[in-house]
Each structure stands twice: as C-alpha cells, then as structure tokens.
Motif scaffolding. Structure first.
Motif, mmCIF file in Angstrom:
data_model
loop_
_atom_site.group_PDB
_atom_site.id
_atom_site.type_symbol
_atom_site.label_atom_id
_atom_site.label_comp_id
_atom_site.label_asym_id
_atom_site.label_seq_id
_atom_site.Cartn_x
_atom_site.Cartn_y
_atom_site.Cartn_z
ATOM 1 N N LYS A 159 51.209 37.765 64.028
ATOM 2 C CA LYS A 159 51.024 38.981 63.231
ATOM 3 C C LYS A 159 49.792 39.727 63.724
ATOM 4 N N PRO A 160 49.819 41.057 63.622
ATOM 5 C CA PRO A 160 48.626 41.819 63.993
ATOM 6 C C PRO A 160 47.499 41.519 63.011
ATOM 7 N N SER A 161 46.260 41.735 63.446
ATOM 8 C CA SER A 161 45.130 41.376 62.604
ATOM 9 C C SER A 161 45.009 42.278 61.380
ATOM 10 N N LYS A 162 45.569 43.472 61.441
ATOM 11 C CA LYS A 162 45.505 44.359 60.288
ATOM 12 C C LYS A 162 46.852 44.416 59.593
ATOM 13 N N GLU A 163 46.792 44.636 58.273
ATOM 14 C CA GLU A 163 48.006 44.761 57.479
ATOM 15 C C GLU A 163 48.680 46.093 57.787
ATOM 16 N N GLU A 164 49.990 46.078 57.813
ATOM 17 C CA GLU A 164 50.730 47.323 58.018
ATOM 18 C C GLU A 164 50.533 48.223 56.794
ATOM 19 N N PRO A 165 50.500 49.549 56.989
ATOM 20 C CA PRO A 165 50.309 50.460 55.848
ATOM 21 C C PRO A 165 51.391 50.305 54.778
ATOM 22 N N TRP A 166 52.644 50.107 55.192
ATOM 23 C CA TRP A 166 53.728 49.947 54.219
ATOM 24 C C TRP A 166 53.556 48.660 53.408
ATOM 25 N N GLU A 167 53.004 47.627 54.054
ATOM 26 C CA GLU A 167 52.761 46.353 53.383
ATOM 27 C C GLU A 167 51.654 46.514 52.334
ATOM 28 N N THR A 168 50.595 47.219 52.726
ATOM 29 C CA THR A 168 49.493 47.499 51.802
ATOM 30 C C THR A 168 50.001 48.279 50.602
ATOM 31 N N THR A 169 50.863 49.257 50.846
ATOM 32 C CA THR A 169 51.422 50.062 49.755
ATOM 33 C C THR A 169 52.187 49.186 48.773
ATOM 34 N N LEU A 170 53.018 48.279 49.284
ATOM 35 C CA LEU A 170 53.786 47.390 48.410
ATOM 36 C C LEU A 170 52.872 46.468 47.608
ATOM 37 N N LYS A 171 51.787 46.033 48.217
ATOM 38 C CA LYS A 171 50.850 45.135 47.531
ATOM 39 C C LYS A 171 50.035 45.872 46.465
ATOM 40 N N ASN A 172 49.802 47.163 46.688
ATOM 41 C CA ASN A 172 48.984 47.947 45.762
ATOM 42 C C ASN A 172 49.801 48.652 44.684
ATOM 43 N N THR A 173 51.104 48.648 44.814
ATOM 44 C CA THR A 173 51.958 49.294 43.825
ATOM 45 C C THR A 173 52.376 48.264 42.790
ATOM 46 N N VAL A 174 51.961 48.487 41.537
ATOM 47 C CA VAL A 174 52.265 47.516 40.495
ATOM 48 C C VAL A 174 53.294 48.058 39.521
ATOM 49 N N VAL A 175 54.095 47.160 39.007
ATOM 50 C CA VAL A 175 55.127 47.502 38.036
ATOM 51 C C VAL A 175 55.069 46.514 36.881
ATOM 52 N N GLU A 176 55.708 46.873 35.788
ATOM 53 C CA GLU A 176 55.806 45.958 34.660
ATOM 54 C C GLU A 176 57.252 45.502 34.557
ATOM 55 N N VAL A 177 57.450 44.206 34.600
ATOM 56 C CA VAL A 177 58.776 43.625 34.466
ATOM 57 C C VAL A 177 58.685 42.657 33.294
ATOM 58 N N GLU A 178 59.427 42.937 32.244
ATOM 59 C CA GLU A 178 59.305 42.135 31.018
ATOM 60 C C GLU A 178 60.248 40.940 30.994
ATOM 61 N N VAL A 179 60.217 40.144 32.045
ATOM 62 C CA VAL A 179 61.062 38.946 32.099
ATOM 63 C C VAL A 179 60.292 37.781 32.712
ATOM 64 N N GLY A 180 60.742 36.586 32.362
ATOM 65 C CA GLY A 180 60.203 35.370 32.975
ATOM 66 C C GLY A 180 58.696 35.286 32.917
ATOM 67 N N GLU A 181 58.143 34.748 33.985
ATOM 68 C CA GLU A 181 56.693 34.562 34.032
ATOM 69 C C GLU A 181 55.930 35.870 34.212
ATOM 70 N N PHE A 182 56.652 36.971 34.454
ATOM 71 C CA PHE A 182 55.996 38.267 34.652
ATOM 72 C C PHE A 182 55.776 39.018 33.337
ATOM 73 N N ARG A 183 56.361 38.522 32.243
ATOM 74 C CA ARG A 183 56.277 39.197 30.949
ATOM 75 C C ARG A 183 54.820 39.420 30.558
ATOM 76 N N GLY A 184 54.514 40.682 30.215
ATOM 77 C CA GLY A 184 53.166 41.011 29.776
ATOM 78 C C GLY A 184 52.152 41.183 30.890
ATOM 79 N N HIS A 185 52.603 41.120 32.136
ATOM 80 C CA HIS A 185 51.686 41.273 33.275
ATOM 81 C C HIS A 185 52.144 42.433 34.154
ATOM 82 N N ARG A 186 51.179 43.043 34.822
ATOM 83 C CA ARG A 186 51.516 44.029 35.848
ATOM 84 C C ARG A 186 51.563 43.258 37.167
#
Length: 123
Positions: A20-47
């Motif tokens: 892997k390249p030493s730097k994160e790809e911009p699209w990868e960074t975007t996915l890591k920084n974009t948060v959503v709320e999913v009210e199921v399973g272990e994700f309930r109540g968390h972003r």
C-alpha cells in the motif's frame, strides 16, 4: 527549528503495509470521515463511519470490494455508497435479529387470540 515527529511518522507509515502507498487515498479518507447513524445491532446509538460499516460483519467481502471499486472509480457518489451500505447493514441486522428471536415461542402466544376456542364453548 527541528521537527522530530515527521521522521518518526514516515518510518512507521512506510513500515506498515508494503503493497500500500504510505498515504491514504483521498476517497478512503472521505469514507473514514463520513459518519452515519444506523439504529441496528452494535451500532445503535452511535455514529459510525461509512468505512467501519463497509468493514463490519454485515457486509460480505465481495459486496465491500465491489462498492469500493465503484466508488474509487467515480461510478458511485458518496451519497450512493452511504445509502447502499446503510441499507445492507440494516437489512442484515434485521435478518439476524429475526433468526435469533423465538418465533412461535411462549412470547408470541399472547398476541394470538383468534385461535383460542374457549370463548366459543362458554355455554
């Protein structure tokens, strides 16, 4: 002025994953920084980041690879990836909950009043 941190950082980053390249790809960074709320399973109540959802137990590996490839190629927008990922996770978690809950068990009994013949034989 000496910057001590940069030397150390490059060594650690370079030594992590060889292919892997030493730097994160911009699209990868975007996915890591974009948060959503999913009210199921272990994700309930968390972003949760879209990246974490993609790499959760709810998304099969082949789906994850396909989504990442399409997003990286620009064929899917971030909004589309968010929608697809949250839909898959929600449906998968609901299916798992359905499998683990007792269907037709003692908890389900009180709701079925039609099948009880006792009121008809009250004479």
């Amino acid at each position: 002025i000496k910057v001590k941190g940069s030397d150390k950082d490059t060594v650690t980053v370079a030594g992590q994953e060889g292919d892997k390249p030493s730097k994160e790809e911009p699209w990868e960074t975007t996915l890591k920084n974009t948060v959503v709320e999913v009210e199921v399973g272990e994700f309930r109540g968390h972003r949760v980041s879209v990246w974490d959802l993609l790499h959760s137990q709810y998304i099969p590996e082949e789906n994850r690879k396909e989504l990442l490839e399409l997003y990286e190629a620009g064929e899917l927008t971030l909004e589309q990836v968010k929608t697809v990922v949250t839909t898959i996770v929600t449906k998968a978690a609901a299916a798992r909950a359905e499998q683990t809950s007792p269907v037709g068990g003692p908890e389900a009994e009180p709701t079925s009043t039609e099948a009880e013949p006792t009121p008809l034989h009250g004479d």
